[in-house]
Design a protein around this motif. Structure first.
Motif, PDB file in Angstrom:
ATOM      1  N   GLN A  32     -30.345 -20.703  52.674  1.00 35.63           N
ATOM      2  CA  GLN A  32     -30.788 -19.815  51.932  1.00 35.63           C
ATOM      3  C   GLN A  32     -29.912 -18.576  52.336  1.00 35.63           C
ATOM      4  O   GLN A  32     -29.551 -17.683  51.451  1.00 35.63           O
ATOM      5  N   SER A  36     -27.222 -16.278  49.842  1.00 40.89           N
ATOM      6  CA  SER A  36     -27.053 -14.783  49.650  1.00 40.89           C
ATOM      7  C   SER A  36     -25.818 -14.382  50.107  1.00 40.89           C
ATOM      8  O   SER A  36     -25.088 -13.416  49.810  1.00 40.89           O
ATOM      9  N   GLU A 128     -35.851 -25.586  46.789  1.00 38.42           N
ATOM     10  CA  GLU A 128     -36.126 -24.344  46.860  1.00 38.42           C
ATOM     11  C   GLU A 128     -34.856 -23.378  45.953  1.00 38.42           C
ATOM     12  O   GLU A 128     -33.965 -23.651  46.273  1.00 38.42           O
ATOM     13  N   VAL A 130     -33.220 -19.864  45.149  1.00 34.96           N
ATOM     14  CA  VAL A 130     -33.046 -18.498  45.973  1.00 34.96           C
ATOM     15  C   VAL A 130     -33.013 -17.437  44.708  1.00 34.96           C
ATOM     16  O   VAL A 130     -32.038 -17.685  43.941  1.00 34.96           O
ATOM     17  N   TRP A 131     -33.623 -16.364  44.665  1.00 39.58           N
ATOM     18  CA  TRP A 131     -33.798 -15.356  43.689  1.00 39.58           C
ATOM     19  C   TRP A 131     -33.442 -14.048  43.964  1.00 39.58           C
ATOM     20  O   TRP A 131     -33.637 -13.681  45.079  1.00 39.58           O
TER      21      TRP A 131
END
Ligand code: BTN
Length: 259
Positions: A32, A36, A128, A130-131
């Motif tokens: 994650q 980013s 998952e 990642v938004w």
């Protein structure tokens, strides 16, 4: 993991980032952070041990040293939000292809993405997104494969019977060869397979087809019916007791057979 395997993996996923940890909380957490930071497509985090491994539905996932494969593969390009349901099947179909080539055991996918060997779970996958607001920045496919007997937790109550890859191969498995083959298979499907073909393969591998099953939705409600298969939209189709067909998305349910 020795340098030879590190080089092979680095070349395979190039220009993706790659890091091997002897011990980490969760590979999905590192992944994650990498999303980013703008990592390239097909970046890979792998750990020999996870101290805070996560499973679906907020469950824990145990990864003891020298026993399992625990990794997170990151997808960064062509991430249409409407394709999210298909990313769920991608990892399971990739792992399943590789295991089929290694054993005569029955390899199946329990909806949405557990891989079963002779009816017992050997692989769990946590996908998952990642938004940033409504934008999907990356998709993480977190894969845990039980390889040796030690990988199957003995001290916790399992929701579904578990097994490990070596139990059906009859010989010691090199975890890093398995890792290389699984990453190659997932990349190959991602780069060459149409969504229709992916769904077809996912559906063909599906466990409990035609059987009576029940699902538990997010409210803990139990819904019973016959498992029909996976729809073109990547949803699970069930025929309910009143004869109607209903579709369920992977994030709303847990599936159980009736026996
Ligand atoms: C499940 O069956 O509930 C899914 C288990 C997913 C486990 C993998 S191991 C690598 C990655 N890192 C995590 O913390 N979880 C996934």
């Amino acid at each position: 993991m020795d340098d030879l395997y590190k080089t092979r993996i680095t070349e395979l996923i190039n220009p993706g980032w790659f890091k091997y940890f002897d011990s980490i909380g969760s590979t999905n957490d590192v992944a994650q952070k990498w999303v980013s930071e703008g990592c390239p497509d097909f970046s890979l985090v792998i750990a020999d041990e996870q101290t805070k491994g996560r499973g679906r539905n907020t469950r824990k996932w145990f990864t003891l040293p020298d026993s399992s494969l625990a990794f997170s593969l990151i997808l960064m390009s062509n991430l249409e939000i409407t394709n999210l349901p298909y990313f769920t099947g991608l990892g399971a179909v990739g792992v399943s292809r590789v295991l089929q080539g290694m054993t005569d055991a029955k390899v199946e996918i329990k909806w949405p993405n557990d891989v079963l060997l002779n009816g017992k779970k050997a692989v769990g996958i946590l996908v998952e997104g990642v938004w940033s607001g409504n934008a999907l920045n990356g998709v993480i496919i977190g894969v845990g494969i039980n390889v040796t007997a030690n990988s199957v937790p003995k001290t916790v109550e399992l929701l579904f019977p578990a097994t490990y890859v070596e139990s059906v191969c009859g010989e010691a498995i090199n975890r890093f060869d398995l890792l290389f083959n699984v990453i190659s298979a997932i990349m190959n499907i991602r780069l060459t397979c149409s969504i229709d073909d992916l769904i077809k393969e996912w559906d063909e591998q599906l466990a409990f087809k035609g059987e009576n099953v029940y699902i538990l939705n997010r409210d803990g409600e139990q819904i019973s019916g016959i498992l029909i298969g996976i729809s073109e939209q990547g949803k699970l189709t069930m025929q309910l007791e009143n004869g109607e067909y209903q579709h369920f998305s992977s994030n709303e349910i847990r599936l159980r057979p009736f026996s």
